[in-house]
Scaffold this motif. Structure first.
Motif, PDB file in Angstrom:
ATOM      1  N   LEU A 204      37.236  58.748  51.367  1.00  0.00           N
ATOM      2  CA  LEU A 204      37.768  59.587  50.298  1.00  0.00           C
ATOM      3  C   LEU A 204      37.407  59.016  48.931  1.00  0.00           C
ATOM      4  O   LEU A 204      36.980  59.743  48.031  1.00  0.00           O
ATOM      5  N   LEU A 205      37.541  57.701  48.779  1.00  0.00           N
ATOM      6  CA  LEU A 205      37.144  57.052  47.525  1.00  0.00           C
ATOM      7  C   LEU A 205      35.648  57.212  47.262  1.00  0.00           C
ATOM      8  O   LEU A 205      35.234  57.482  46.134  1.00  0.00           O
TER       9      LEU A 205
ATOM     10  N   LEU B 292      47.661  63.390  55.096  1.00  0.00           N
ATOM     11  CA  LEU B 292      46.975  62.357  55.874  1.00  0.00           C
ATOM     12  C   LEU B 292      47.923  61.437  56.636  1.00  0.00           C
ATOM     13  O   LEU B 292      47.477  60.543  57.344  1.00  0.00           O
TER      14      LEU B 292
ATOM     15  N   MET C 197      48.341  63.208  44.579  1.00  0.00           N
ATOM     16  CA  MET C 197      47.867  62.149  45.475  1.00  0.00           C
ATOM     17  C   MET C 197      48.935  61.774  46.497  1.00  0.00           C
ATOM     18  O   MET C 197      48.619  61.478  47.647  1.00  0.00           O
TER      19      MET C 197
ATOM     20  N   VAL D  54      49.754  58.990  55.608  1.00  0.00           N
ATOM     21  CA  VAL D  54      49.733  57.606  55.147  1.00  0.00           C
ATOM     22  C   VAL D  54      51.043  57.385  54.406  1.00  0.00           C
ATOM     23  O   VAL D  54      51.316  58.041  53.408  1.00  0.00           O
TER      24      VAL D  54
ATOM     25  N   ALA E  17      39.444  56.675  56.618  1.00  0.00           N
ATOM     26  CA  ALA E  17      39.667  57.828  55.738  1.00  0.00           C
ATOM     27  C   ALA E  17      39.743  57.447  54.258  1.00  0.00           C
ATOM     28  O   ALA E  17      39.152  58.123  53.415  1.00  0.00           O
ATOM     29  N   PHE E  18      40.463  56.384  53.919  1.00  0.00           N
ATOM     30  CA  PHE E  18      40.643  56.028  52.519  1.00  0.00           C
ATOM     31  C   PHE E  18      39.328  55.631  51.853  1.00  0.00           C
ATOM     32  O   PHE E  18      39.003  56.156  50.785  1.00  0.00           O
ATOM     33  N   PRO E  19      38.511  54.722  52.440  1.00  0.00           N
ATOM     34  CA  PRO E  19      37.236  54.406  51.776  1.00  0.00           C
ATOM     35  C   PRO E  19      36.289  55.605  51.696  1.00  0.00           C
ATOM     36  O   PRO E  19      35.549  55.749  50.721  1.00  0.00           O
TER      37      PRO E  19
ATOM     38  N   PHE F  64      48.144  62.055  50.460  1.00  0.00           N
ATOM     39  CA  PHE F  64      48.190  60.920  51.389  1.00  0.00           C
ATOM     40  C   PHE F  64      49.396  60.964  52.316  1.00  0.00           C
ATOM     41  O   PHE F  64      49.260  60.781  53.520  1.00  0.00           O
ATOM     42  N   ASP F  65      50.587  61.193  51.781  1.00  0.00           N
ATOM     43  CA  ASP F  65      51.785  61.098  52.600  1.00  0.00           C
ATOM     44  C   ASP F  65      51.961  62.311  53.505  1.00  0.00           C
ATOM     45  O   ASP F  65      52.278  62.159  54.682  1.00  0.00           O
TER      46      ASP F  65
END
Length: 148
Positions: free
Chosen positions: A41-42, A132, A124, A134, A37-39, A128-129
């Motif tokens: 999203l980036l 998602l 953000m 995270v 998910a993070f890459p 994320f927290d």
């Protein structure tokens, strides 16, 4: 380097990032979204910014290459300090403080840079927290943000 060329490079790099991230998978499912998910999203953000650089009107636009090398050094130092203070200050506060010198290096005044940094840190964090799942450090704001 012109803005349009930089935008094209950003789009190509984002496509490569998204392609490389397709195979990211955890051996054990420990988070709902997983490591891809993070890459992704980036890569999405990078491609949108690259497209904006390629397609925006040029009348009165300030070129990216006009940013002096001192500003680049200031940004690099701010990111390094961000990495050092991230765990202690927490994500939101560290992000807001990092955005202040970076925003000013790119021509914003201190009020705009600080306001943008606070908004960036909070949005953000919530993304994320809360959305998602995270886990991010909250630092001194743990009572307000309700995190760890």
């Amino acid at each position: 380097m012109s803005d349009r060329l930089l935008g094209a490079v950003c789009v190509v790099v984002s496509v490569a990032m998204a392609w490389a991230a397709q195979d990211y998978a955890a051996a054990i499912s420990y988070e709902p979204v997983g490591p891809r998910a993070f890459p992704l999203l980036l890569a999405s953000g990078l491609s949108l910014c690259g497209l904006w650089l390629m397609l925006r009107p040029t009348a009165g636009a300030k070129a990216f290459s006009a940013v002096p090398w001192q500003s680049t050094g200031l940004c690099a130092a701010a990111v390094l300090i961000y990495a050092v203070l991230f765990q202690w200050l927490g994500f939101s506060l560290a992000t807001a403080l990092m955005a202040l010198p970076v925003g000013m290096a790119f021509g914003g005044n201190w009020k705009q840079s600080l306001t943008g940094g606070i908004a960036l840190g909070l949005v953000m964090y919530l993304l994320f927290d809360k959305l998602l799942d995270v886990v991010l450090p909250t630092g001194p704001l743990s009572a307000v943000l309700g995190g760890s």
